[in-house]
Design a protein around this motif. Structure first.
Motif, PDB file in Angstrom:
ATOM      1  N   GLY A 101       0.750  -1.259  -0.031  1.00 28.62           N
ATOM      2  CA  GLY A 101       0.030  -0.170   0.034  1.00 28.62           C
ATOM      3  C   GLY A 101       0.764   1.239  -0.079  1.00 28.62           C
ATOM      4  O   GLY A 101       2.076   1.013  -0.086  1.00 28.62           O
ATOM      5  N   THR A 102      -0.086   2.397  -0.113  1.00 26.97           N
ATOM      6  CA  THR A 102       1.060   3.707  -0.033  1.00 26.97           C
ATOM      7  C   THR A 102       0.143   4.650   1.174  1.00 26.97           C
ATOM      8  O   THR A 102      -0.885   4.770   0.970  1.00 26.97           O
ATOM      9  N   LEU A 158      -4.692   5.957   3.204  1.00 21.57           N
ATOM     10  CA  LEU A 158      -3.783   4.671   3.008  1.00 21.57           C
ATOM     11  C   LEU A 158      -4.554   4.184   1.485  1.00 21.57           C
ATOM     12  O   LEU A 158      -5.757   3.688   1.671  1.00 21.57           O
ATOM     13  N   LEU A 159      -3.715   3.921   0.602  1.00 21.82           N
ATOM     14  CA  LEU A 159      -4.145   3.366  -0.792  1.00 21.82           C
ATOM     15  C   LEU A 159      -3.649   1.882  -0.526  1.00 21.82           C
ATOM     16  O   LEU A 159      -2.559   1.712  -0.230  1.00 21.82           O
ATOM     17  N   ILE A 160      -4.469   0.948  -0.824  1.00 21.52           N
ATOM     18  CA  ILE A 160      -4.021  -0.381  -0.596  1.00 21.52           C
ATOM     19  C   ILE A 160      -4.223  -1.378  -2.156  1.00 21.52           C
ATOM     20  O   ILE A 160      -5.232  -0.867  -2.609  1.00 21.52           O
ATOM     21  N   GLY A 163     -11.198  -1.107  -7.547  1.00 22.92           N
ATOM     22  CA  GLY A 163     -11.917  -1.916  -8.157  1.00 22.92           C
ATOM     23  C   GLY A 163     -11.339  -3.287  -8.715  1.00 22.92           C
ATOM     24  O   GLY A 163     -10.146  -3.427  -8.750  1.00 22.92           O
ATOM     25  N   LEU A 164     -12.201  -3.969  -9.318  1.00 26.86           N
ATOM     26  CA  LEU A 164     -11.602  -5.456  -9.917  1.00 26.86           C
ATOM     27  C   LEU A 164     -10.552  -5.197 -11.072  1.00 26.86           C
ATOM     28  O   LEU A 164     -10.968  -4.229 -11.963  1.00 26.86           O
ATOM     29  N   TYR A 165      -9.482  -5.878 -10.703  1.00 28.47           N
ATOM     30  CA  TYR A 165      -8.340  -5.691 -11.894  1.00 28.47           C
ATOM     31  C   TYR A 165      -7.816  -3.995 -12.193  1.00 28.47           C
ATOM     32  O   TYR A 165      -7.465  -3.736 -13.160  1.00 28.47           O
ATOM     33  N   GLN A 166      -7.929  -3.434 -10.895  1.00 23.40           N
ATOM     34  CA  GLN A 166      -7.140  -2.029 -10.961  1.00 23.40           C
ATOM     35  C   GLN A 166      -5.937  -2.165  -9.846  1.00 23.40           C
ATOM     36  O   GLN A 166      -5.719  -3.357  -9.626  1.00 23.40           O
ATOM     37  N   ASN A 167      -5.415  -1.241  -9.434  1.00 19.81           N
ATOM     38  CA  ASN A 167      -4.621  -1.223  -8.426  1.00 19.81           C
ATOM     39  C   ASN A 167      -4.828   0.308  -7.557  1.00 19.81           C
ATOM     40  O   ASN A 167      -5.894   0.790  -7.833  1.00 19.81           O
ATOM     41  N   ARG A 168      -4.165   0.417  -6.830  1.00 21.47           N
ATOM     42  CA  ARG A 168      -4.233   1.407  -5.648  1.00 21.47           C
ATOM     43  C   ARG A 168      -3.964   3.016  -6.554  1.00 21.47           C
ATOM     44  O   ARG A 168      -4.375   3.926  -6.124  1.00 21.47           O
ATOM     45  N   SER A 169      -3.448   2.835  -7.911  1.00 22.42           N
ATOM     46  CA  SER A 169      -3.449   3.800  -8.688  1.00 22.42           C
ATOM     47  C   SER A 169      -4.679   4.523  -8.827  1.00 22.42           C
ATOM     48  O   SER A 169      -5.068   5.725  -8.839  1.00 22.42           O
ATOM     49  N   MET A 170      -5.740   3.626  -9.121  1.00 21.64           N
ATOM     50  CA  MET A 170      -7.208   4.102  -9.254  1.00 21.64           C
ATOM     51  C   MET A 170      -7.684   4.932  -8.224  1.00 21.64           C
ATOM     52  O   MET A 170      -8.608   6.135  -8.459  1.00 21.64           O
TER      53      MET A 170
END
Length: 326
Positions: free
Chosen positions: A88-89, A129-131, A106-113
């Protein structure tokens, strides 16, 4: 004659037992294939038309490089058959308040979203906190539709309480992340202080059932998928100790005790807009809901940024989670 009839009876009993064993063995084999396919990105992409961006870390890497207050964090799970790394960030807002929002993609994304949501909470005095969910971004493992993700979220909450000394924790999830937020609200023994979900499904079984029925092109009255679904859930229980029936946000929210905000777009074609009302009605905690007019799936923050901010601000102010009024 009697001996012959007895032998014939034994033969047919053996034939019946053999047929039952063969049918169940074949059912379990096909059910296990179906269960494994539910965790297959390609199947989910075919069913939902979601593009797989889970490994595109360009935005988050750039953000971490440009923002000294953004700290990459890794935790290791102590449960399961082997340890998994979760990434995470943590974004320090340099606020005097010890409160953090966990943003779940969401599904098949990452914390960038979830970078699109950061400024909302920074303006409201929160650390962020982005995970990366397991099997997404830099986190190990495969998706389990909430079975292990609930414990993963527990670990992130413990990290915030024990390592970052945060006194108030909220969770905001989008799409699949929203579903996991709701599952956590009702199934975790240590729930967060509040939850915000955006575009969650109510029951993954129903969502996938309809899509699979169309994809396999079965007649409306066909029972084939009904039978396969039962076997797939037996296999899921064998693998994870739970089923999709148990991992339904609609059921989880009935046990939630934390204030919850439900958000959805009225033009969502992936998850029907009436899902918003279903989830809201089944929630027993303090709750609010908002429908964004003509907004498609999980796009409300882009379509109506000011309205999105104000809805969240009002929810937090009304429930005494922030005192910022502007």
């Amino acid at each position: 004659m009697k001996k012959f009839l007895h032998s014939l009876f034994i033969f047919f009993i053996g034939l019946l037992i053999g047929a039952i064993l063969t049918f169940n063995t074949l059912g379990l084999i096909l059910g296990n294939i179906l269960y494994m396919e539910l965790s297959n990105p390609q199947l989910n992409i075919n069913l939902t038309s979601i593009v797989n961006h889970s490994q595109d870390l360009t935005r988050i890497n750039q953000y971490q490089q440009e923002n000294p207050n953004a700290q990459k964090v890794a935790l290791y799970t102590p449960y399961g058959d082997s340890s998994r790394e979760l990434v995470g960030t943590f974004i320090n807002n340099n606020s005097k308040y010890k409160k953090t929002i966990i943003l779940i993609h969401g599904l098949y994304q990452n914390r960038s979203m979830c970078l699109n949501y950061v400024n909302i909470y920074k303006q409201l005095g929160f650390n962020v906190l982005l995970i990366d969910l397991r099997g997404h971004g830099e986190s190990d493992g495969i998706i389990t539709w909430g079975q292990t993700e609930i414990r993963d979220i527990d670990m992130w909450c413990d990290y915030l309480r024990n390592t970052k000394q945060q006194e108030l924790i909220g969770i905001h999830g989008i799409s699949l992340g929203g579903a996991f937020a709701l599952l956590h609200s009702g199934l975790s023994v240590h729930p967060a202080d509040f939850y915000i979900e955006d575009s969650s499904y109510s029951d993954l079984k129903g969502l996938y059932y309809n899509h699979l029925h169309s994809m396999i092109q079965l007649p409306n009255d066909s029972k084939i998928l009904d039978i396969l679904w039962i076997y797939s859930q037996v296999c899921m229980y064998w693998h994870t100790g739970s089923t999709l029936d148990k991992l339904a946000p609609l059921k989880a929210v009935a046990h939630s005790t934390s204030p919850t905000l439900f958000l959805h777009g009225s033009a969502d074609t992936l998850i029907p807009p009436n899902t918003l009302q279903e989830l809201y009605d089944n929630c027993r905690a303090t709750k609010s809901m908002h429908m964004f007019k003509d907004s498609t799936h999980a796009q409300a923050i882009s379509n109506y940024p000011n309205e999105y901010f104000n809805v969240i601000k009002d929810f937090l102010v009304n429930n005494h989670f922030t005192t910022i009024q502007n």
